[in-house]
Design a protein around this motif. Structure first.
Motif, PDB file in Angstrom:
ATOM      1  N   TYR A   1       0.835  -1.194   0.000  1.00 26.66           N
ATOM      2  CA  TYR A   1       0.000   0.000   0.000  1.00 26.66           C
ATOM      3  C   TYR A   1       0.871   1.245   0.000  1.00 26.66           C
ATOM      4  CZ  TYR A   1      -4.654  -1.995   0.753  1.00 26.66           C
ATOM      5  OH  TYR A   1      -5.853  -2.640   0.603  1.00 26.66           O
ATOM      6  N   LYS A   2       0.492   2.225  -0.797  1.00 24.48           N
ATOM      7  CA  LYS A   2       1.109   3.547  -0.738  1.00 24.48           C
ATOM      8  C   LYS A   2       0.355   4.409   0.261  1.00 24.48           C
ATOM      9  CE  LYS A   2       4.042   6.645  -2.410  1.00 24.48           C
ATOM     10  NZ  LYS A   2       5.497   6.500  -2.253  1.00 24.48           N
ATOM     11  N   TYR A   3      -0.984   4.372   0.172  1.00 20.19           N
ATOM     12  CA  TYR A   3      -1.856   5.044   1.127  1.00 20.19           C
ATOM     13  C   TYR A   3      -3.007   4.097   1.433  1.00 20.19           C
ATOM     14  CZ  TYR A   3       0.728   9.088  -0.612  1.00 20.19           C
ATOM     15  OH  TYR A   3       1.731   9.951  -0.992  1.00 20.19           O
ATOM     16  N   GLN A   4      -2.876   3.373   2.516  1.00 18.97           N
ATOM     17  CA  GLN A   4      -3.828   2.302   2.803  1.00 18.97           C
ATOM     18  C   GLN A   4      -5.252   2.821   3.013  1.00 18.97           C
ATOM     19  OE1 GLN A   4      -2.558  -0.398   5.820  1.00 18.97           O
ATOM     20  NE2 GLN A   4      -4.336  -1.709   5.640  1.00 18.97           N
ATOM     21  N   LEU A   5      -5.402   3.941   3.720  1.00 24.27           N
ATOM     22  CA  LEU A   5      -6.739   4.469   3.977  1.00 24.27           C
ATOM     23  C   LEU A   5      -7.469   4.838   2.690  1.00 24.27           C
ATOM     24  CD1 LEU A   5      -6.171   6.714   7.146  1.00 24.27           C
ATOM     25  CD2 LEU A   5      -7.289   4.470   7.006  1.00 24.27           C
ATOM     26  N   LEU A   6      -6.712   5.189   1.676  1.00 27.25           N
ATOM     27  CA  LEU A   6      -7.313   5.549   0.389  1.00 27.25           C
ATOM     28  C   LEU A   6      -7.395   4.369  -0.570  1.00 27.25           C
ATOM     29  CD1 LEU A   6      -5.527   8.994  -0.195  1.00 27.25           C
ATOM     30  CD2 LEU A   6      -7.802   8.579   0.775  1.00 27.25           C
ATOM     31  N   GLY A   7      -6.780   3.247  -0.197  1.00 28.20           N
ATOM     32  CA  GLY A   7      -6.788   2.078  -1.073  1.00 28.20           C
ATOM     33  C   GLY A   7      -5.861   2.216  -2.260  1.00 28.20           C
ATOM     34  N   ILE A   8      -4.850   3.078  -2.143  1.00 28.95           N
ATOM     35  CA  ILE A   8      -3.894   3.289  -3.232  1.00 28.95           C
ATOM     36  C   ILE A   8      -2.672   2.401  -2.990  1.00 28.95           C
ATOM     37  CG2 ILE A   8      -2.372   4.953  -4.350  1.00 28.95           C
ATOM     38  CD1 ILE A   8      -4.380   7.128  -3.598  1.00 28.95           C
ATOM     39  N   SER A   9      -2.345   1.570  -3.963  1.00 29.47           N
ATOM     40  CA  SER A   9      -1.223   0.650  -3.802  1.00 29.47           C
ATOM     41  C   SER A   9      -0.376   0.610  -5.059  1.00 29.47           C
ATOM     42  CB  SER A   9      -1.729  -0.755  -3.464  1.00 29.47           C
ATOM     43  OG  SER A   9      -2.482  -1.296  -4.538  1.00 29.47           O
ATOM     44  N   GLU A  10       0.798   0.019  -4.926  1.00 30.70           N
ATOM     45  CA  GLU A  10       1.702  -0.095  -6.061  1.00 30.70           C
ATOM     46  C   GLU A  10       2.374  -1.457  -6.075  1.00 30.70           C
ATOM     47  OE1 GLU A  10       4.134   3.315  -5.194  1.00 30.70           O
ATOM     48  OE2 GLU A  10       5.656   2.089  -4.183  1.00 30.70           O
ATOM     49  N   ALA A  11       2.740  -1.883  -7.252  1.00 29.35           N
ATOM     50  CA  ALA A  11       3.405  -3.176  -7.430  1.00 29.35           C
ATOM     51  C   ALA A  11       4.753  -2.954  -8.097  1.00 29.35           C
ATOM     52  CB  ALA A  11       2.553  -4.113  -8.276  1.00 29.35           C
TER      53      ALA A  11
END
Length: 561
Positions: free
Chosen positions: A522-532
């Motif tokens: 997660y990049k910003y877990q509260l926002l649900g933004i993630s990266e691979a």
């Protein structure tokens, strides 16, 4: 245990019953059966056996030495060094695949690893299939023609860390007991053959050893034994608690993976603090203490009545017949000597009932069809190293298995006898499970981005093979969705592709490959933004050319079930 075992004790180890694990597991097994059925063809079976050295050692040699000398003297080693390979070929004698059995724990990749890894058995299968299939396995939806399976045998006390055990950060030998307590909070950990480089290098070496030996046995056609004759199987749900009670908690860990601080192997008395906790949770009965002696009862799982049974009472055992070859499946991890004893007992029973002879081959396969911890001999149990402390049904567990398989052989020899229909009903506790894994929300891309967009690209420059230091890591970062959304069965989270024409690319690597990595966060877990992050660890054998990295995944929208 992966979140798919339905008993409370094992669920605690993985934070519960996890549907995202169970569903792909069931779907994968089902699809494998369907694929096998759709590709049925006439063929032949053959069996080869041979010695494999420098690949396994006994991690509890002190316990092994407690076995009677008359039993130990019959064997050259304190672990089984023989590999057994069952080969499958079609009518034209073209290879279809093989199953290899060899006793060695899958603990080459140590417990600091946070990526999915098949350990040494997985690498052995990967390498053998690459040798037989080349890159053809990436075409036709990643389906491979030749299948190599590396099954487990009696590996309960068998380690791939062949250089022995040492206190971390030192060259001080240790054995995981209080007598060799490591200084300055260091831990007693086994070393694999490539430990100076990494645990992944050790894993590669141990896996490669198994793959090369299995291929040698597969190709040694003059030495193989043709498998032909009647087919048969017998299966039983067996209540082992009618022979001994269930209770166990092992906190000391092994030299392959130390566990809680303050607990050591070869312990026959509890600690003051843990005794207080134990008695609060469930005070063991005097009968239970006598049943499990000399094991200190650290948690009385056999008598706790919370939710549902903490460990299995009904075990799944099987016996298969392929002509004069018999394969038996057990849910426990058997030590070297306990496996030898059960294997010999089964062979004796087969001969007694007219199903086998002196040339009969009996193969130990397990743990299979579930999990029921360990099984040691009576003598090994007294030492209470990890394997004995992890034998949940008491010191006579092995004898219970011996008696149960005598019954299975009788059932196979007398299929119409009423005694041959005795089997328990396997309980279903899946609806009573719990899931403490963190909940995850819907996925969202960053502003002005969409899923799959590149956040950090690889360099657009050309690389010179002569100037690189190998292995050289090439990576790219993508806008991602949570991988729990889709396990990508028969697919891949990443690709490495090579350009073969103007607009044509060929997949040469997937997330199955040993030189690729898929890292999600997660990049910003509260926002649900993630990266691979997709990595390719290239070596000097890679051909010059134009390559690209790819990411594949699925996102979960808001309010989606």
């Amino acid at each position: 245990m992966g979140g798919y075992l339905q008993y409370t004790f094992y669920e605690f180890a993985t934070l519960g019953w996890i549907e995202e694990t169970v569903r792909p597991l069931v779907q994968g097994i089902t699809q494998a059966i369907v694929n096998a059925h759709d590709n049925i063809q006439n063929g032949s079976l053959a069996l080869s056996q041979g010695e494999l050295l420098n690949t396994n050692i006994n991690r509890s040699p002190q316990s092994y030495l407690l076995n009677p000398i008359e039993k130990r003297s019959r064997y050259k080693y304190d672990v089984d060094k023989n590999m057994t390979v069952l080969s499958f070929r079609n009518e034209n004698y073209d290879g279809l695949g093989f199953i290899s059995w060899f006793a060695v724990h899958g603990v080459s990749v140590n417990n600091t690893n946070r990526l999915v890894n098949g350990d040494n058995k997985g690498y052995a299968a990967y390498l053998a299939e690459k040798m037989m299939n080349g890159n053809n396995g990436y075409r036709n939806n990643f389906k491979q023609r030749f299948i190599a399976a590396f099954a487990q045998s009696n590996e309960g006390d068998v380690s791939p860390n062949t250089l022995g055990t040492y206190c971390t950060g030192t060259d001080t030998p240790c054995d995981g007991t209080r007598d060799t307590k490591c200084p300055n909070n260091s831990q007693c950990v086994g070393r694999g053959p490539g430990w100076k480089i990494s645990d992944l290098e050790s894993n590669r070496i141990i896996g490669q050893n198994q793959a090369f030996r299995a291929m040698e046995l597969y190709n040694a056609r003059k030495a193989e034994v043709k498998v032909e004759g009647p087919l048969g199987y017998i299966h039983r749900y067996w209540n082992i608690t009618k022979s001994s009670l269930v209770q166990w908690l092992n906190t000391a860990g092994t030299t392959d993976g130390p566990a809680l601080n303050g607990f050591y192997q070869n312990t026959t008395s509890g600690t003051f603090g843990w005794n207080i906790i134990k008695d609060i949770v469930q005070k063991p009965s005097e009968w239970q203490k006598k049943c499990q002696a000399p094991k200190p009862i650290l948690l009385d799982t056999g008598e706790i009545e919370i939710k549902h049974p903490w460990q299995p009472e009904i075990l799944d055992i099987q016996l298969f017949r392929l002509g004069n070859v018999f394969i038996y499946a057990v849910p426990s991890e058997f030590t070297t000597m306990s496996g030898r004893i059960l294997r010999e007992s089964i062979k004796d029973s087969l001969i007694e009932h007219g199903l086998g002879n002196n040339d009969t081959i009996v193969i130990h396969s397990g743990p299979a069809n579930g999990y029921a911890s360990y099984c040691t001999t009576f003598e090994e149990y007294q030492h209470q190293r990890y394997e004995g402390a992890s034998t949940p049904y008491g010191p006579y567990t092995l004898q219970a298995y011996v008696d149960a398989f005598k019954d299975l052989v009788y059932m196979m020899a007398n299929p119409n006898n009423s005694r041959s229909n005795v089997s328990e009903t396997l309980p279903d506790y899946t609806k009573k499970g719990f899931n403490f894994t963190p909940r995850y929300r819907s996925d969202q891309p960053p502003f002005f981005k969409k899923f799959g967009d590149v956040i950090k690209d690889i360099s657009a420059t050309y690389y010179s093979k002569s100037l690189l230091t190998y292995p050289y890591v090439i990576s790219a970062v993508f806008v991602a969705g949570n991988p729990r959304n889709d396990p990508m069965l028969e697919g891949t989270f990443l690709t490495v592709e090579k350009k073969i024409a103007n607009d044509q690319w060929e997949i040469i690597r997937t997330d199955n490959d040993y030189d690729t990595r898929f890292i999600w966060k997660y990049k910003y877990q509260l926002l649900g933004i993630s990266e691979a992050t997709v990595e390719w660890h290239i070596n000097q054998d890679i051909e010059p050319g134009i390559y690209r990295l790819g990411y594949r995944g699925n996102s979960r929208s808001s309010f989606q079930e």
